[in-house]
Design an enzyme around this catalytic site. Structure first.
Site, PDB file in Angstrom:
ATOM      1  N   TYR A 148       0.832  -1.200   0.000  1.00  0.00           N
ATOM      2  CA  TYR A 148       0.000   0.000   0.000  1.00  0.00           C
ATOM      3  C   TYR A 148       0.873   1.258   0.000  1.00  0.00           C
ATOM      4  O   TYR A 148       0.656   2.182  -0.783  1.00  0.00           O
ATOM      5  CB  TYR A 148      -0.925  -0.009   1.224  1.00  0.00           C
ATOM      6  CG  TYR A 148      -1.763   1.236   1.341  1.00  0.00           C
ATOM      7  CD1 TYR A 148      -2.970   1.359   0.663  1.00  0.00           C
ATOM      8  CD2 TYR A 148      -1.339   2.314   2.122  1.00  0.00           C
ATOM      9  CE1 TYR A 148      -3.737   2.511   0.755  1.00  0.00           C
ATOM     10  CE2 TYR A 148      -2.092   3.473   2.224  1.00  0.00           C
ATOM     11  CZ  TYR A 148      -3.293   3.560   1.536  1.00  0.00           C
ATOM     12  OH  TYR A 148      -4.035   4.710   1.626  1.00  0.00           O
ATOM     13  N   GLU A 183       8.717   9.022  19.953  1.00  0.00           N
ATOM     14  CA  GLU A 183       7.965   7.928  20.573  1.00  0.00           C
ATOM     15  C   GLU A 183       7.616   6.890  19.529  1.00  0.00           C
ATOM     16  O   GLU A 183       7.843   7.096  18.343  1.00  0.00           O
ATOM     17  CB  GLU A 183       6.707   8.484  21.237  1.00  0.00           C
ATOM     18  CG  GLU A 183       5.808   9.238  20.274  1.00  0.00           C
ATOM     19  CD  GLU A 183       4.622   9.895  20.965  1.00  0.00           C
ATOM     20  OE1 GLU A 183       4.507   9.810  22.184  1.00  0.00           O
ATOM     21  OE2 GLU A 183       3.803  10.468  20.242  1.00  0.00           O
ATOM     22  N   LYS A 214       5.639   4.660  16.828  1.00  0.00           N
ATOM     23  CA  LYS A 214       4.467   4.805  15.969  1.00  0.00           C
ATOM     24  C   LYS A 214       3.664   3.531  16.151  1.00  0.00           C
ATOM     25  O   LYS A 214       4.013   2.470  15.631  1.00  0.00           O
ATOM     26  CB  LYS A 214       4.864   5.001  14.512  1.00  0.00           C
ATOM     27  CG  LYS A 214       3.660   5.254  13.640  1.00  0.00           C
ATOM     28  CD  LYS A 214       4.052   5.804  12.291  1.00  0.00           C
ATOM     29  CE  LYS A 214       2.834   6.238  11.505  1.00  0.00           C
ATOM     30  NZ  LYS A 214       1.915   5.141  11.214  1.00  0.00           N
ATOM     31  N   LYS A 268       9.270   5.760   9.229  1.00  0.00           N
ATOM     32  CA  LYS A 268       8.723   4.422   9.011  1.00  0.00           C
ATOM     33  C   LYS A 268       9.821   3.365   9.052  1.00  0.00           C
ATOM     34  O   LYS A 268      10.867   3.530   8.435  1.00  0.00           O
ATOM     35  CB  LYS A 268       8.025   4.362   7.649  1.00  0.00           C
ATOM     36  CG  LYS A 268       6.689   5.098   7.619  1.00  0.00           C
ATOM     37  CD  LYS A 268       5.675   4.358   8.461  1.00  0.00           C
ATOM     38  CE  LYS A 268       4.287   4.371   7.960  1.00  0.00           C
ATOM     39  NZ  LYS A 268       3.706   3.617   7.018  1.00  0.00           N
ATOM     40  N   CYS A 270       4.434 -40.852  12.560  1.00  0.00           N
ATOM     41  CA  CYS A 270       5.614 -40.010  12.686  1.00  0.00           C
ATOM     42  C   CYS A 270       6.327 -39.907  11.332  1.00  0.00           C
ATOM     43  O   CYS A 270       6.671 -40.926  10.733  1.00  0.00           O
ATOM     44  CB  CYS A 270       6.558 -40.602  13.730  1.00  0.00           C
ATOM     45  SG  CYS A 270       8.164 -39.791  13.724  1.00  0.00           S
ATOM     46  N   CYS A 291      13.516 -41.417  18.401  1.00  0.00           N
ATOM     47  CA  CYS A 291      13.033 -41.309  17.025  1.00  0.00           C
ATOM     48  C   CYS A 291      14.069 -40.611  16.162  1.00  0.00           C
ATOM     49  O   CYS A 291      14.430 -41.077  15.099  1.00  0.00           O
ATOM     50  CB  CYS A 291      11.723 -40.540  16.975  1.00  0.00           C
ATOM     51  SG  CYS A 291      11.227 -40.118  15.302  1.00  0.00           S
TER      52      CYS A 291
HETATM   53  N1  LIG Z   1      -2.741  -2.303   3.833  1.00  0.00           N
HETATM   54  C1  LIG Z   1      -3.624  -1.442   3.354  1.00  0.00           C
HETATM   55  O1  LIG Z   1      -4.384  -1.744   2.482  1.00  0.00           O
HETATM   56  C2  LIG Z   1      -3.660  -0.078   3.902  1.00  0.00           C
HETATM   57  C3  LIG Z   1      -4.663   0.805   3.522  1.00  0.00           C
HETATM   58  C4  LIG Z   1      -4.658   2.064   4.092  1.00  0.00           C
HETATM   59  C5  LIG Z   1      -3.689   2.417   4.998  1.00  0.00           C
HETATM   60  N2  LIG Z   1      -2.745   1.521   5.349  1.00  0.00           N
HETATM   61  C6  LIG Z   1      -1.686   1.853   6.295  1.00  0.00           C
HETATM   62  O2  LIG Z   1      -2.071   2.912   7.119  1.00  0.00           O
HETATM   63  C7  LIG Z   1      -1.069   3.865   7.154  1.00  0.00           C
HETATM   64  C8  LIG Z   1      -1.390   5.096   6.395  1.00  0.00           C
HETATM   65  O3  LIG Z   1      -2.417   5.704   6.922  1.00  0.00           O
HETATM   66  P1  LIG Z   1      -2.417   6.939   7.931  1.00  0.00           P
HETATM   67  O4  LIG Z   1      -2.985   8.061   7.203  1.00  0.00           O
HETATM   68  O5  LIG Z   1      -3.046   6.507   9.187  1.00  0.00           O
HETATM   69  O6  LIG Z   1      -0.948   7.396   8.182  1.00  0.00           O
HETATM   70  P2  LIG Z   1       0.125   6.842   9.124  1.00  0.00           P
HETATM   71  O7  LIG Z   1      -0.297   5.583   9.779  1.00  0.00           O
HETATM   72  O8  LIG Z   1       1.334   6.767   8.311  1.00  0.00           O
HETATM   73  O9  LIG Z   1       0.281   7.984  10.239  1.00  0.00           O
HETATM   74  C9  LIG Z   1      -0.747   8.649  10.987  1.00  0.00           C
HETATM   75  C10 LIG Z   1      -1.306   7.860  12.067  1.00  0.00           C
HETATM   76  O10 LIG Z   1      -0.312   7.318  12.889  1.00  0.00           O
HETATM   77  C11 LIG Z   1      -0.924   6.934  14.079  1.00  0.00           C
HETATM   78  N3  LIG Z   1       0.021   7.046  15.198  1.00  0.00           N
HETATM   79  C12 LIG Z   1       0.610   5.972  15.793  1.00  0.00           C
HETATM   80  N4  LIG Z   1       1.425   6.350  16.757  1.00  0.00           N
HETATM   81  C13 LIG Z   1       1.356   7.689  16.835  1.00  0.00           C
HETATM   82  C14 LIG Z   1       1.991   8.644  17.666  1.00  0.00           C
HETATM   83  N5  LIG Z   1       2.861   8.282  18.621  1.00  0.00           N
HETATM   84  N6  LIG Z   1       1.718   9.928  17.463  1.00  0.00           N
HETATM   85  C15 LIG Z   1       0.852  10.308  16.492  1.00  0.00           C
HETATM   86  N7  LIG Z   1       0.212   9.444  15.671  1.00  0.00           N
HETATM   87  C16 LIG Z   1       0.471   8.149  15.838  1.00  0.00           C
HETATM   88  C17 LIG Z   1      -2.155   7.746  14.242  1.00  0.00           C
HETATM   89  O11 LIG Z   1      -3.251   6.892  14.140  1.00  0.00           O
HETATM   90  C18 LIG Z   1      -2.119   8.646  13.050  1.00  0.00           C
HETATM   91  O12 LIG Z   1      -3.400   8.889  12.580  1.00  0.00           O
HETATM   92  C19 LIG Z   1       0.139   3.256   6.539  1.00  0.00           C
HETATM   93  O13 LIG Z   1       0.905   2.557   7.477  1.00  0.00           O
HETATM   94  C20 LIG Z   1      -0.479   2.293   5.556  1.00  0.00           C
HETATM   95  O14 LIG Z   1       0.390   1.250   5.249  1.00  0.00           O
HETATM   96  C21 LIG Z   1      -2.711   0.305   4.818  1.00  0.00           C
HETATM   97 ZN   LIG Z   2       9.294 -41.074  15.146  1.00  0.00          ZN
END
Ligand SMILES: NC(=O)c1ccc[n+]([C@@H]2O[C@H](COP(=O)([O-])OP(=O)(O)OC[C@H]3O[C@@H](n4cnc5c(N)ncnc54)[C@H](O)[C@@H]3O)[C@@H](O)[C@H]2O)c1
Ligand SMILES: [Zn+2]
Length: 745
Positions: A54, A126, A128, A333, A427, A449
């Site tokens: 994504y 901090e 994520k 990231k 087995c 075994c």
């Molecule tokens: N796999 C999929 O199909 C798919 C679809 C959409 C989004 N996503 C995933 O979601 C993310 C993108 O979406 P997004 O807009 O939420 O952006 P993001 O996850 O990159 O960043 C923003 C979000 O981070 C979170 N966050 C976590 N720890 C935090 C902290 N300490 N301080 C502040 N915020 C914190 C909050 O929820 C905030 O809204 C990406 O990781 C993406 O891979 C995946």
């Molecule tokens: Zn065995």
């Protein structure tokens, strides 16, 4: 650790397709976590992407839009925040974050922000947290509403889930009116428990914690059982005037707000294993990030990076925000630790102890820094319960250095061509009966075994080093019944050997000579050779060094074993049980004259003395600081005690003299070895180098970090070398290192 995901410029149709795919995936992502259930219309196509895929798509979209701004559509993921709008308006927009992927990109971002502000801000760094954003409204200390992020402007009311979320108390410790924002997530334990519950209730298991939390949250409205979740807060803000009551001080810095949250009883990452760092330079921020990445696998919950934010409200106000993300903060990231791939085969393996485990072969996928082809699966009973099928789309997790694991399958992505996984009837190693009474299946023959494998392992170079006993000979020894356990190797006689195929006097003499030599191998190697479940080479060394003798190891109970670095409450009882099972084999070894001691190792006694000595030193320092007057008052007594202490310290010093890698404070120096060894160390395998380091009182480690004391490298140029140089860590050639350890060589 940098990961560059350069975006590609797409053609216009590809761009439009990419936006559509990203939107479909997002709908899925922020939906229920069980793809199929989210799609009422069975015919609708389900788009499930892993985050790495994504994110790549979004990068491509962003690069394309930069080149062709006129193509940009309103629905682009670069323009809008996440999921669908709900019916509750947010008190202030819930934004997303912009991303960087490397130290260089972070430094650039910092330079940009510093320029904008006219100064370098103080930062808070901090984790994520890899969950869903949630806003919690408190009126006069009472939790009144929970809202999802939605499209960032309007979220969905999920107040019904409040009771299932720990970290968000129903009542604050003070009657304040405020909104708390943070992340709701499933910890690793909660994820495992959630899937147990779902299976028990005939619900589909979640694919992984990240995908599960949306389902856990929404589903808690109609579900008959509760799925516990965890909340970590990362923001406090004011509520509209319609909410009466006392408000928190709005000029609070971020770190102060985190502190306030803690006092109010709301959990934050500050008190989690991830911790939070306040840093005045971007270098200090980067240090926290590197360290956080190193600890990623041990946190107990998923993170997908670090978040760096300006601490002061003044800096934040001055930096401002775009429509999608603030300019005062950035997400760093981490490389993806989970990816979707296809389960191609399940291989049933019999371990040295007779335990039968399924192992998955998957379509090769790049995750956690390597290409993964094999991954561990749950135990056989879990497999059956989960209903995993061959050909399923599965989520592979590889965090840190740990073995990749299959977390779950995307059941909704099935095409109908998947086939069931057949569990073995007998087995797979010996064709004998399987003991299915425990969660872990085991061959009824247990250790016997896999005896040939066990013997091969025990005579290998890293254990008893009896190289002339090769694979064919081991087969013969086992088939003829001369060897019924690993200890029987030491009972072999010349007559017995001469009766075997292709065994002459010279070969027999060589075998017996090596066996004789093996009797004086250090305890650590004998312990490794025994193949105690839950231990390997380095754990065996730690145990041997800690206890010093087999008697002490056998006398240890689970609590005593837990004192050894790396043995937790789960492993300790398994080791105790194994040692009881192995007692007859150990007794045979003892009677055969195999050494049961770790040479030159201080063991537990000295470990205790070291601790006591350190304590005494600290006490003396404290006494000195407290001033002479008091020390004088205790004069006589102190002198007497001091004499005893000095004697003990002298014994300790003598013991430590042949421990050149023990630091002055009694702690082991951390040594990293890289590249080919030369000079006196040229013949040593990596395992033998590690043994040597540990025998010298040090600790061997695979990666260079701040805490590394020494790097041993014959030549420069490697990434470890460069890192050690950057961190100012001492680097020695193998020759210099050999000189340092000459008393042990
Ligand atoms: N796999 C999929 O199909 C798919 C679809 C959409 C989004 N996503 C995933 O979601 C993310 C993108 O979406 P997004 O807009 O939420 O952006 P993001 O996850 O990159 O960043 C923003 C979000 O981070 C979170 N966050 C976590 N720890 C935090 C902290 N300490 N301080 C502040 N915020 C914190 C909050 O929820 C905030 O809204 C990406 O990781 C993406 O891979 C995946
Ligand atoms: Zn065995």
């Amino acid at each position: 650790m940098s990961q560059t995901i350069a975006g590609r410029t797409l053609s216009r149709p590809d761009y439009e397709q990419a936006v559509a795919t990203a939107r479909a995936a997002s709908t899925q992502y922020y939906g229920t976590g069980e793809a199929a259930d989210a799609v009422a219309d069975e015919s609708a196509e389900v788009t499930v992407l892993d985050d790495a895929t994504y994110d790549q798509l979004v990068r491509d979209i962003a690069v394309t839009e930069a080149e062709h701004p006129e193509w940009q559509v309103q629905a682009s993921p670069t323009q809008v925040v996440g999921g669908d709008a709900g019916d509750v308006e947010h008190s202030a927009p819930m934004l997303s974050l912009d991303n960087v992927f490397s130290a260089a990109e972070l430094a650039d971002w910092h330079a940009g922000l510093s320029k904008r502000l006219g100064r370098g801000p103080r930062y808070v760094a901090e984790p994520k947290l890899d969950g869903l954003a949630l806003a919690a409204r408190y009126r006069q200390g009472a939790l009144v509403q929970l809202i999802t992020r939605g499209d960032g402007v309007h979220g969905e009311d999920v107040t019904f889930a409040a009771a299932a979320i720990s970290g968000l108390p129903a009542q604050l410790s003070r009657p304040l009116t405020l909104e708390v924002r943070g992340e709701v997530m499933l910890t690793d334990e909660q994820f495992a428990a959630a899937n147990e519950l779902r299976l028990a209730n005939a619900d589909r298991p979640f694919v992984n914690p990240r995908n599960g939390v949306a389902g856990a949250l929404r589903g808690s409205k109609d579900r008959t059982y509760v799925i516990p979740m965890t909340f970590f807060a990362y923001q406090v803000l004011a509520l509209p005037e319609t909410y009466p009551g006392e408000r928190p001080d709005e000029s609070l810095g971020y770190s102060a707000a985190i502190e306030l949250l803690g006092e109010l009883g709301v959990s934050t990452a500050a008190t989690s294993p991830a911790r939070i760092a306040v840093a005045d330079t971007i270098e200090a921020v980067q240090e926290y990030i590197d360290e956080l990445l190193a600890r990623r696998a041990d946190l107990g919950f998923g993170i997908d990076g670090a978040v760096v934010k300006a601490d002061s409200p003044a800096d934040r106000a001055q930096a401002g925000s775009s429509s999608r993300a603030p300019r005062w903060g950035i997400a760093f990231k981490f490389p993806a630790d989970s990816r979707l791939t296809t389960l191609e085969e399940v291989i049933w393996q019999v371990g040295r102890t007779g335990v039968i485990t399924p192992r998955a072969r998957v379509k090769p996928v790049f995750v956690g820094g390597t290409t993964v082809t094999y991954a561990t699966l749950h135990n056989p009973n879990d497999l059956a319960r989960q209903g995993l099928m061959l050909g399923d789309t599965v989520m592979v997790l590889r965090a840190g250095e740990v073995i990749p694991r299959i977390e779950g399958a995307v059941v909704s992505a099935r095409t109908g061509s998947e086939t069931p996984i057949e569990a073995p009837e007998v087995c797979p190693n010996c064709g004998g009966e399987i003991d299915r009474s425990q969660e872990r299946w085991r061959c009824r023959r247990g250790r016997t075994c896999a005896l040939p494998q066990a013997v091969r392992y025990a005579v290998a170079r890293d254990c008893w080093d009896i190289e002339s006993v090769g694979e064919k000979l081991v087969r013969q020894l086992v088939d003829t019944g001369l060897v019924t356990d690993v200890a029987d190797v030491f009972a072999l006689t010349q007559e017995q050997l001469l009766e075997l195929d292709r065994m002459g006097r010279t070969s027999a003499a060589k075998v017996l000579g090596e066996i004789e030599k093996a009797k004086s191998q250090p305890l650590a190697r004998t312990l490794t050779a025994l193949g105690v479940r839950g231990t390997g080479r380095s754990m065996s060394r730690r145990i041997a060094r800690w206890f010093g003798s087999m008697d002490d190891i056998q006398a240890a109970d689970a609590a005593a074993l837990e004192e050894v670095d790396g043995i937790g409450p789960e492993k300790a009882p398994v080791i105790v049980e194994e040692l009881i099972e192995l007692a007859p084999v150990i007794e045979k070894l003892r009677r055969a004259g195999v050494s049961m001691a770790e040479p030159g190792v201080p063991g537990r006694v000295v470990a205790a003395e070291r601790a006591a000595a350190a304590e005494r030193a600290a006490e003396r320092a404290a006494a000195a600081a407290a001033g002479d007057a008091e020390a004088d008052a205790d004069g006589a007594a102190a002198t007497a005690v001091g004499a005893v202490d000095d004697e003990a310290d002298a014994t300790l010093a003598a013991l430590l003299a042949d421990q050149p890698l023990t630091a002055a404070n009694g702690k082991p120096m951390s040594v990293v070895v890289t590249g080919k060894m030369t000079g006196p160390l040229a013949a040593l395998s990596r395992n033998e180098m590690n043994e040597l380091i540990e025998r010298a009182g040090g600790k061997s480690s695979g990666s260079v970090s701040k805490t590394t004391s020494l790097l041993v490298a014959a030549e420069g140029g490697s990434s470890k070398y460069k890192k050690a140089q950057d961190l100012g860590i001492t680097i020695e050639t193998p020759e210099q290192f050999a000189e340092r350890l000459k008393s042990l060589l």
